[in-house]
Design an enzyme around this catalytic site. Structure first.
Site, PDB file in Angstrom:
ATOM      1  N   ASN A 107       0.857  -1.181   0.000  1.00 41.04           N
ATOM      2  CA  ASN A 107       0.000   0.000   0.000  1.00 41.04           C
ATOM      3  C   ASN A 107       0.896   1.233   0.000  1.00 41.04           C
ATOM      4  O   ASN A 107       1.953   1.232   0.626  1.00 41.04           O
ATOM      5  CB  ASN A 107      -0.863  -0.009   1.270  1.00 41.04           C
ATOM      6  CG  ASN A 107      -1.747   1.233   1.407  1.00 41.04           C
ATOM      7  OD1 ASN A 107      -2.418   1.627   0.451  1.00 41.04           O
ATOM      8  ND2 ASN A 107      -1.743   1.849   2.580  1.00 41.04           N
ATOM      9  N   HIS A 109       0.863   5.081   1.274  1.00 44.13           N
ATOM     10  CA  HIS A 109       0.103   5.877   2.246  1.00 44.13           C
ATOM     11  C   HIS A 109       0.755   7.254   2.372  1.00 44.13           C
ATOM     12  O   HIS A 109       1.980   7.348   2.491  1.00 44.13           O
ATOM     13  CB  HIS A 109       0.095   5.161   3.604  1.00 44.13           C
ATOM     14  CG  HIS A 109      -0.655   5.922   4.650  1.00 44.13           C
ATOM     15  ND1 HIS A 109      -2.034   5.934   4.702  1.00 44.13           N
ATOM     16  CD2 HIS A 109      -0.225   6.728   5.645  1.00 44.13           C
ATOM     17  CE1 HIS A 109      -2.418   6.716   5.702  1.00 44.13           C
ATOM     18  NE2 HIS A 109      -1.349   7.199   6.293  1.00 44.13           N
ATOM     19  N   SER A 136       4.768   6.743   2.471  1.00 39.53           N
ATOM     20  CA  SER A 136       5.382   5.451   2.786  1.00 39.53           C
ATOM     21  C   SER A 136       4.773   4.368   1.904  1.00 39.53           C
ATOM     22  O   SER A 136       3.585   4.413   1.595  1.00 39.53           O
ATOM     23  CB  SER A 136       5.118   5.071   4.249  1.00 39.53           C
ATOM     24  OG  SER A 136       5.534   6.082   5.143  1.00 39.53           O
ATOM     25  N   ASP A 145      -2.672   0.384   8.078  1.00 37.06           N
ATOM     26  CA  ASP A 145      -1.472   1.194   7.820  1.00 37.06           C
ATOM     27  C   ASP A 145      -0.333   0.878   8.802  1.00 37.06           C
ATOM     28  O   ASP A 145       0.523   1.722   9.067  1.00 37.06           O
ATOM     29  CB  ASP A 145      -1.801   2.700   7.876  1.00 37.06           C
ATOM     30  CG  ASP A 145      -2.826   3.106   6.832  1.00 37.06           C
ATOM     31  OD1 ASP A 145      -2.849   2.486   5.757  1.00 37.06           O
ATOM     32  OD2 ASP A 145      -3.601   4.050   7.082  1.00 37.06           O
TER      33      ASP A 145
HETATM   34  C1  GAR Z   1      -2.419   9.085  -2.808  1.00 33.97           C
HETATM   35  O1  GAR Z   1      -1.993  10.276  -2.189  1.00 33.97           O
HETATM   36  C2  GAR Z   1      -2.246   7.919  -1.862  1.00 33.97           C
HETATM   37  O2  GAR Z   1      -1.096   7.991  -1.082  1.00 33.97           O
HETATM   38  C3  GAR Z   1      -3.476   8.053  -1.021  1.00 33.97           C
HETATM   39  O3  GAR Z   1      -4.496   8.399  -1.928  1.00 33.97           O
HETATM   40  C4  GAR Z   1      -3.929   9.122  -2.998  1.00 33.97           C
HETATM   41  C5  GAR Z   1      -4.330   8.471  -4.294  1.00 33.97           C
HETATM   42  O4  GAR Z   1      -3.958   9.250  -5.398  1.00 33.97           O
HETATM   43  N1  GAR Z   1      -3.792   6.837  -0.342  1.00 33.97           N
HETATM   44  C6  GAR Z   1      -4.408   6.799   0.849  1.00 33.97           C
HETATM   45  O5  GAR Z   1      -4.766   7.797   1.430  1.00 33.97           O
HETATM   46  C7  GAR Z   1      -4.638   5.407   1.390  1.00 33.97           C
HETATM   47  N2  GAR Z   1      -5.242   5.474   2.679  1.00 33.97           N
HETATM   48  P1  GAR Z   1      -4.080   8.668  -6.865  1.00 33.97           P
HETATM   49  O6  GAR Z   1      -5.498   8.101  -6.993  1.00 33.97           O
HETATM   50  O7  GAR Z   1      -3.868   9.831  -7.766  1.00 33.97           O
HETATM   51  O8  GAR Z   1      -3.040   7.603  -7.034  1.00 33.97           O
END
Ligand code: GAR
Length: 210
Positions: A107, A109, A136, A145
């Site tokens: 994942n 995060h 991360s 997480d």
């Molecule tokens: C990213 O910032 C990722 O780290 C976060 O969602 C966004 C997705 O962006 N993930 C989380 O918050 C997981 N809990 P994207 O759809 O443009 O890849």
């Protein structure tokens, strides 16, 4: 090539980074499917444009999380991935589904774990007056997480930041962080052994800084 399935709920810029690196010849993976819990997620269109099979499944049709995950992961397992990448997948995954894919699911995060698990990481870092923030990549375990961290990217928090500005600065580093983490797994250099990350078969004492 390593067979990779991607789980995503939204915009899909991290999926796009994997696609672009693959197309550039920088990442020896086969993206065998993209799976979403939201039928309207832009990530699905990005996947289809890249010639990747894209599947969405609505949680609303299921009474319990475990039943939804059983159906979703049946579809995921059907494409026989070696690795499952959660790239902006915003739904909790039931522990049974996690346990069945232990060591094969990662994942990304948007925080420097173990700081700020969960949601609204950028706003919470700002509210705390953090001077440093980041993202991360970690192996997924049943606790949210909390799995062993492979790699992190750090950014400064600047005086005039709001959550949008800070999340932009972090996202700009997420793409290479994810691509390089997946590349290390594809190259057989990173794996997870009994809940610990190994680099070249040796325990990793601290997350890689990428
Ligand atoms: C990213 O910032 C990722 O780290 C976060 O969602 C966004 C997705 O962006 N993930 C989380 O918050 C997981 N809990 P994207 O759809 O443009 O890849």
């Amino acid at each position: 090539a390593l067979r990779v399935a991607v789980l995503a709920s939204g915009r899909g810029s991290n999926l796009q980074a994997l696609v672009d690196a693959r197309d550039a010849g920088d990442l020896a993976i086969d993206i065998v499917g993209v799976f979403s819990d939201r039928a309207e997620a832009p990530v699905l269109e990005r996947a289809r444009r890249a010639g990747i099979r894209a599947t969405s499944l609505a949680p609303a049709g299921f009474a319990r999380r475990a039943a939804f995950d059983a159906a979703l992961f049946a579809a995921v397992d059907h494409v026989q991935p070696h690795l499952i990448v959660c790239a902006g997948y915003m739904r909790l995954i039931s522990s049974a589904a996690v346990r069945r894919h232990l060591g094969r699911m990662i994942n990304i995060h948007p925080s420097l774990l173990p700081q700020y698990p969960g949601l609204d990481t950028h706003a919470r870092a700002l509210a705390d007056g953090a001077t440093e923030h980041g993202a991360s990549v970690h192996f997924v375990i049943p606790a949210l997480d909390a799995g062993p961290v492979i790699a992190q990217a750090r950014v400064p928090v600047l005086p005039d930041d709001d959550a949008a500005a800070l999340s932009q600065r972090v996202l700009a580093r997420e793409h290479a962080l994810l691509v390089r983490s997946v590349a290390l797994i594809a190259d057989g250099r990173i794996d997870c052994d009994g809940g610990h990350v190994r680099l070249d078969r040796s325990p990793l004492s601290a997350p890689l800084q990428l």
